[in-house]
Motif scaffolding. Structure first.
Motif, PDB file in Angstrom:
ATOM      1  N   GLY A  99      -6.509   6.111   4.424  1.00  0.00           N
ATOM      2  CA  GLY A  99      -5.162   5.550   4.504  1.00  0.00           C
ATOM      3  C   GLY A  99      -4.674   5.558   5.943  1.00  0.00           C
ATOM      4  N   GLU A 100      -3.539   5.077   6.200  1.00  0.00           N
ATOM      5  CA  GLU A 100      -2.689   4.305   5.354  1.00  0.00           C
ATOM      6  C   GLU A 100      -3.225   2.889   5.253  1.00  0.00           C
ATOM      7  N   ILE A 101      -3.356   2.418   4.016  1.00  0.00           N
ATOM      8  CA  ILE A 101      -3.848   1.070   3.777  1.00  0.00           C
ATOM      9  C   ILE A 101      -2.626   0.166   3.610  1.00  0.00           C
TER      10      ILE A 101
ATOM     11  N   ILE B 108      -2.229   4.138  -0.275  1.00  0.00           N
ATOM     12  CA  ILE B 108      -1.931   2.714  -0.107  1.00  0.00           C
ATOM     13  C   ILE B 108      -0.424   2.490  -0.004  1.00  0.00           C
ATOM     14  N   HIS B 109      -0.020   1.755   1.025  1.00  0.00           N
ATOM     15  CA  HIS B 109       1.399   1.393   1.176  1.00  0.00           C
ATOM     16  C   HIS B 109       1.786   0.442   0.048  1.00  0.00           C
ATOM     17  N   MET B 110       2.751   0.838  -0.756  1.00  0.00           N
ATOM     18  CA  MET B 110       3.219  -0.027  -1.843  1.00  0.00           C
ATOM     19  C   MET B 110       4.740   0.024  -1.900  1.00  0.00           C
TER      20      MET B 110
ATOM     21  N   VAL C  97       2.231  14.633   3.045  1.00  0.00           N
ATOM     22  CA  VAL C  97       1.040  13.793   2.842  1.00  0.00           C
ATOM     23  C   VAL C  97       1.119  12.448   3.558  1.00  0.00           C
ATOM     24  N   HIS C  98       2.079  12.315   4.482  1.00  0.00           N
ATOM     25  CA  HIS C  98       2.248  10.986   5.093  1.00  0.00           C
ATOM     26  C   HIS C  98       2.834  11.098   6.505  1.00  0.00           C
ATOM     27  N   VAL C  99       1.944  11.334   7.462  1.00  0.00           N
ATOM     28  CA  VAL C  99       2.342  11.440   8.873  1.00  0.00           C
ATOM     29  C   VAL C  99       1.478  10.479   9.675  1.00  0.00           C
TER      30      VAL C  99
ATOM     31  N   MET D 227       1.855   5.210  -1.692  1.00  0.00           N
ATOM     32  CA  MET D 227       2.769   5.588  -0.615  1.00  0.00           C
ATOM     33  C   MET D 227       4.112   4.892  -0.808  1.00  0.00           C
ATOM     34  N   HIS D 228       5.172   5.614  -0.562  1.00  0.00           N
ATOM     35  CA  HIS D 228       6.538   5.120  -0.741  1.00  0.00           C
ATOM     36  C   HIS D 228       6.878   4.906  -2.214  1.00  0.00           C
ATOM     37  N   ALA D 229       6.019   5.430  -3.106  1.00  0.00           N
ATOM     38  CA  ALA D 229       6.284   5.431  -4.549  1.00  0.00           C
ATOM     39  C   ALA D 229       6.664   4.063  -5.110  1.00  0.00           C
TER      40      ALA D 229
ATOM     41  N   SER E 222       9.566  -0.632   9.957  1.00  0.00           N
ATOM     42  CA  SER E 222       9.649  -1.306   8.666  1.00  0.00           C
ATOM     43  C   SER E 222       9.178  -0.436   7.532  1.00  0.00           C
ATOM     44  N   CYS E 223       8.251   0.442   7.823  1.00  0.00           N
ATOM     45  CA  CYS E 223       7.664   1.245   6.768  1.00  0.00           C
ATOM     46  C   CYS E 223       8.736   1.991   6.006  1.00  0.00           C
ATOM     47  N   ALA E 224       9.727   2.263   6.609  1.00  0.00           N
ATOM     48  CA  ALA E 224      10.718   3.020   5.945  1.00  0.00           C
ATOM     49  C   ALA E 224      12.109   2.707   6.530  1.00  0.00           C
TER      50      ALA E 224
ATOM     51  N   MET F 291       3.462   2.846   6.404  1.00  0.00           N
ATOM     52  CA  MET F 291       3.665   2.158   7.651  1.00  0.00           C
ATOM     53  C   MET F 291       2.379   1.493   8.080  1.00  0.00           C
ATOM     54  N   ALA F 292       2.466   0.337   8.610  1.00  0.00           N
ATOM     55  CA  ALA F 292       1.277  -0.317   9.118  1.00  0.00           C
ATOM     56  C   ALA F 292       1.417  -0.431  10.627  1.00  0.00           C
TER      57      ALA F 292
ATOM     58  N   THR G  84       6.854  12.398   4.783  1.00  0.00           N
ATOM     59  CA  THR G  84       7.924  11.997   5.692  1.00  0.00           C
ATOM     60  C   THR G  84       7.792  10.543   6.127  1.00  0.00           C
ATOM     61  N   ASP G  85       6.533  10.085   6.337  1.00  0.00           N
ATOM     62  CA  ASP G  85       6.281   8.881   7.124  1.00  0.00           C
ATOM     63  C   ASP G  85       6.692   9.181   8.571  1.00  0.00           C
ATOM     64  N   GLN G  86       6.356  10.414   9.012  1.00  0.00           N
ATOM     65  CA  GLN G  86       6.773  10.905  10.329  1.00  0.00           C
ATOM     66  C   GLN G  86       6.369   9.937  11.431  1.00  0.00           C
TER      67      GLN G  86
END
Ligand SMILES: [Zn+2]
Length: 345
Positions: free
Chosen positions: A168-170, A200-202, A46-48, A242-244, A11-13, A1-2, A298-300
């Motif tokens: 991060g998050e980049i 890194i968001h990819m 690993v992603h909050v 991030m987001h595989a 949008s991030c998810a 997420m940015a 999660t991208d909580q």
């Protein structure tokens, strides 16, 4: 997420179907503290995001909606493309001022430790509120202003004396910039020098309405293979994709096969695409032989019950063995983050 508007957050998810309280929720009191003998096995998220915002009027969210809808630029377009469909139960945002407290209570209840990303001040607030459960992360992007950067020496201080552990998050994809772009190389050189992993968001993003809400977003800049030049330039850099790289599975597998410093997280994608597709994607990563590099995230954001819901998707995956579930939910991230846990859990 940015960072950015609420639609950037989304949008991030994005969207929920069965937020039945996960089985881990037993034996806990209403205050989130544990009452019984059994402690839930530990989880690393690993992603909050260190949000503490208030978004009045935000509608409840349905995760894993079944499709994206077409849109016609002739009329007024919705800010995102997820189909509106009924779901049970929906996820609700917190009341004003309650978000951080509620997420931290969820983490306590489910025995979660999380890498929390954001600007240093916001992250510090989370760290102060739950020192044992928060691993701080921050990036070189300066909040809401695309293209604005944090001074290199400031970032060096954050990581060398400020206690930050992950860069991060980049979110360069939201600026249409490749992670291998020379303009940001000094930051990655710093991470390599200080031996700090980068996240890194990819992949995911656009929400079906990139043209409406995020004109600089480029799906192509999320191609995992864009990391290759960066990794060649910095052979010791450790990368969390991030987001595989969703949905670019072939490119993601190619990168994982070529470079074993690369891990992925399944944040965001796990609750924002059709569930069959989500499970197929994770299964491909596992079947490809990368079961020790898939990390839970999660991208909580916004909805405190999102973390429990996301954990339940891993817990309920019939294609994963109990050991693989533990590896995704804890062991792989513990190795990536070099946590001194003594043994696998
Ligand atoms: Zn992201």
């Amino acid at each position: 997420m940015a960072s950015g508007s609420i639609w950037k957050y989304l949008s991030c998810a994005l969207l929920l179907s069965a937020c039945s309280t996960v089985s881990l929720a037993q034996n806990f009191g209403q205050d989130g503290t544990q009452k019984g003998e059994t402690k839930a096995p530990p989880v690393l998220d690993v992603h909050v995001h260190a949000m503490d915002g208030n978004f009045p009027g935000l509608a409840p969210m349905c995760p894993n909606t079944s499709k994206f809808t077409a849109s016609d630029p002739k009329g007024k377009e919705e800010p995102f493309g997820w189909v509106k469909e009924p779901c049970t139960p929906a996820l609700y945002p917190s009341a004003s001022g309650e978000y951080m407290k509620e997420v931290l209570a969820e983490m306590e209840r489910m025995n979660v430790t999380a890498v929390v990303f954001g600007d240093p001040k916001s992250v510090q607030k989370w760290k102060d509120a739950a020192p044992a459960r928060v691993i701080p992360g921050t990036s070189f992007e300066d909040g809401m202003a695309p293209g604005k950067r944090v001074a290199l020496e400031e970032l060096r201080k954050d990581f060398s004396i400020g206690g930050f552990k992950v860069m991060g998050e980049i979110g360069l994809q939201y600026e249409a910039i490749s992670p291998s772009d020379p303009s940001v190389d000094a930051y990655f050189a710093l991470a390599e020098e200080l031996d700090i992993p980068v996240a890194i968001h990819m992949g995911t993003g656009g929400s079906g309405r990139a043209n409406v809400t995020m004109p600089k977003f480029r799906g192509s800049m999320g191609n995992p293979l864009l990391l290759e030049e960066l990794l060649a330039r910095h052979p010791k850099l450790r990368v969390q994709v991030m987001h595989a790289g969703y949905p670019m599975i072939e490119e993601m597998l190619t990168l994982l096969q070529a470079n074993s410093h690369v891990y992925v997280d399944v944040a965001g994608l796990i609750w924002s695409y059709p569930i069959k597709e989500v499970n197929r994607y994770i299964e491909r990563l596992m079947d490809g032989g990368f079961e020790d590099r898939v990390m839970f995230g999660t991208d909580q954001l916004l909805w405190p019950k999102l973390m429990a819901y996301s954990i339940s998707i891993i817990q309920n995956a019939d294609y994963l063995t109990p050991q693989e579930k533990r590896d995704i939910l804890y062991n792989n991230a513990a190795r990536f983050l070099r946590l001194d846990t003594g043994q696998s859990k």
